[in-house]
Enzyme design. Structure first.
Site, PDB file in Angstrom:
ATOM      1  N   LEU A 387     -24.042  12.076  30.807  1.00  0.00           N
ATOM      2  CA  LEU A 387     -24.769  13.332  31.028  1.00  0.00           C
ATOM      3  C   LEU A 387     -25.961  13.057  31.940  1.00  0.00           C
ATOM      4  CD1 LEU A 387     -24.629  14.721  27.388  1.00  0.00           C
ATOM      5  CD2 LEU A 387     -23.260  15.448  29.340  1.00  0.00           C
ATOM      6  N   GLU A 388     -25.851  13.477  33.183  1.00  0.00           N
ATOM      7  CA  GLU A 388     -26.858  13.164  34.186  1.00  0.00           C
ATOM      8  C   GLU A 388     -27.929  14.243  34.309  1.00  0.00           C
ATOM      9  OE1 GLU A 388     -24.978  12.000  37.829  1.00  0.00           O
ATOM     10  OE2 GLU A 388     -23.593  10.628  36.816  1.00  0.00           O
ATOM     11  N   ASN A 389     -27.847  15.254  33.447  1.00  0.00           N
ATOM     12  CA  ASN A 389     -28.839  16.329  33.483  1.00  0.00           C
ATOM     13  C   ASN A 389     -29.668  16.371  32.202  1.00  0.00           C
ATOM     14  OD1 ASN A 389     -28.039  17.539  36.086  1.00  0.00           O
ATOM     15  ND2 ASN A 389     -26.106  17.903  35.027  1.00  0.00           N
TER      16      ASN A 389
END
Length: 562
Positions: A387-389
């Site tokens: 999860l890059e957010n």
């Protein structure tokens, strides 16, 4: 106002009492019962059915049985109601059922002379059974059976409508007969806590029941099931029966399934492992089937799961068209083959465009339940968190612990944070990793697409060097993670990332520096970490595009670490 709130308000009061009559399985019909619905499977188009505002039609796909099903599409103030008048007998009890999928779907009956009943389900991507029962009044000779969707929602599908009970004299579809016993029962996969089964379809069956050592353990609508909650290294006997409205078949021939030792199918995950992301899409890199993934990869992360409209929930959709006609059955078989060869195959959640949010208890439960469902469906060994957010440490921890409780000790959990996410133990990603340290497999931080970052010595390092890899890895190694939970994530080629590519030689030097104290740059770690897990790359596809240069160089080096 959302459709969900609107439907809840609409279905309050008296309808709530009707919903209380909903049951999850159709009761066994008596010998005299018949299906009083006509054209119940829509094989004769819309004959005997009337749909509001021209909302209904029949389609050849998706269908549950036969060659046709109803498709009805709500529009404006029309909820796509399709109805049929059914002849019944007074003072009689009937079981009303139907199979639905697609958008919100409702099933009900009016004109019973007693209490009219109904039931419903939210949208579903697979066939789901709706069922309830009603009793006719002393002078009731006909009722109206209906399906409908909900305002502003997508089309729903219905098939195999049934009104089982005494013959009302209005003509019927032929009632079902008890199906024959399923054949071809086999063990299709195992973990340390589960056995997956598959069998041949039985004509006329609407469901199947699975027995473990003579005791019923689950019921399914398809021809496969995974029995969970089993003890490791233990043999069990399994049988299956076929069911429909007429009853249950004899049990199939028994098969024996033996769970694995706690480390999962095949050999244990090696002390030093290489992780590769496999692309479930075509972005210009070499398109691969899972079987094509190079042998050097020990953990294969399938990228990516898809978010759903339910907060926190995910699903997985194989991009068959983008992958040259790769079928789901081939994909599942390839997963099993990789596992038999000692590889672990996980489903990755997130990515650059990932929109999954787990930020409360409900979404945490949705995440755990949906990931476990995807694991059961495809045979994945675990989940990769990419999860890059951002993520919420409290609720992602809750979600992963819940998933671990469901999947057992063989669950693989990997993470792929960005460099900024692991600069401090106070960061949410780092907190999550430490919170689940007892069940975490490895954190493969992405040492690419990054600006300059602090190393564990407080100095600033720029990406693209041995020092950048070792000084940043040191933060995790000295910050609480075990060496076996730390890996170095790099792109497989210059095309695999916007920036941060380094040659395999640099990767290998960094691994040696951390594991053996050799090959270092100006940064020297405070100690060596011979248990360092290994390395990761984005992606197996870009690696193949570059002639497998990354895996051919880094793979043997990782596997040769002390």
């Amino acid at each position: 106002m959302s459709p969900h709130r609107r439907s809840l308000r609409f279905w309050s009061g008296a309808v709530t009492a009707a919903l209380a009559l909903t049951v999850t399985t159709v009761g066994q019909a008596s010998a005299a019962d018949v299906n009083n619905a006509r054209n119940a499977g829509f094989e004769s188009g819309l004959s005997d059915w009337t749909c509001s505002a021209g909302s209904g039609t029949t389609v050849s796909s998706p269908v549950r049985t036969g060659t046709a099903a109803l498709q009805a599409t709500p529009s404006g103030q029309d909820n796509a109601r399709c109805a049929q008048t059914v002849r019944v007998k007074p003072n009689s009890t009937y079981t009303l059922g139907a199979w639905v999928r697609g958008g919100y779907a409702y099933l009900g009956v009016t004109g019973t002379g007693t209490t009219d009943v109904s039931t419903w389900t939210p949208d579903s991507s697979s066939w789901k059974q709706l069922s309830t029962s009603f009793t006719t009044g002393s002078s009731t000779t006909s009722v109206t059976v209906y399906t409908h969707g909900w305002y502003g929602q997508s089309a729903y599908y219905a098939d195999d409508v049934s009104v089982f009970g005494p013959d009302g004299g209005g003509g019927t579809d032929p009632g079902p007969t008890i199906p024959s016993a399923p054949g071809g029962l086999n063990v299709s996969g195992t973990t340390s806590s589960s056995v997956s089964l598959a069998w041949n379809a039985v004509s006329g069956a609407t469901g199947y029941t699975v027995y473990r050592d003579g005791t019923k353990v689950t019921a399914v609508s398809g021809t496969s099931a995974t029995v969970t909650g089993l003890a490791a290294s233990t043999s069990y006997s399994f049988q299956v029966t076929a069911t429909n409205g007429a009853g249950e078949s004899p049990k199939s021939a028994a098969v024996t399934g033996t769970t694995n030792k706690p480390n999962g199918p095949g050999p244990a995950l090696p002390k030093h492992a290489v992780t590769g992301y496999w692309q479930n899409f075509d972005n210009g890199a070499t398109v691969q089937k899972l079987a094509d993934v190079q042998e050097q990869y020990d953990i294969i992360a399938v990228a990516f799961a898809d978010a759903t409209s339910t907060p926190g929930a995910v699903t997985f959709n194989l991009d068959s068209a983008g992958l040259g006609g790769y079928t789901v059955d081939q994909f599942k078989a390839d997963i099993r083959a990789k596992q038999a060869a000692g590889k672990k195959v996980t489903v990755s959640v997130g990515g650059e465009r990932g929109t999954v949010a787990v930020n409360d208890a409900a979404s945490a439960a949705n995440f755990a339940n949906s990931v476990y469902s995807v694991m059961q469906t495809y045979g994945f060994d675990g989940v990769d968190i990419d999860l890059e957010n951002g993520l919420n440490a409290t609720y992602m921890t809750q979600a992963l612990r819940s998933l671990s409780a469901k999947a057992g000790s063989s669950l693989i959990i990997t993470m792929a944070p960005q460099t900024i996410d692991m600069q401090s133990t106070s960061n949410s990603y780092f907190q999550t990793a430490l919170n689940i340290k007892d069940i975490l497999t490895v954190v493969n931080m992405q040492y690419y697409n990054s600006g300059s970052m602090l190393g564990c010595d407080g100095k600033v390092y720029s990406q693209g060097s041995v020092d950048f890899l070792t000084a940043l890895a040191c933060i995790q190694l000295e910050g609480g993670l075990a060496p076996s939970q730390v890996g170095l994530g790099l792109p497989a080629s210059t095309r695999g990332a916007g920036s941060g590519y380094v040659s395999p030689t640099v990767v290998n030097n960094a691994l040696d520096c951390l594991a053996k104290g050799t090959g270092c740059g100006s940064f020297k770690p405070p100690r060596t970490y011979p248990g360092l897990r290994g390395a990761m790359t984005w992606s197996t596809n870009w690696d193949a595009t570059a002639g497998n240069a990354w895996s051919n160089a880094v793979g043997p080096h990782v596997h040769g670490l002390p």
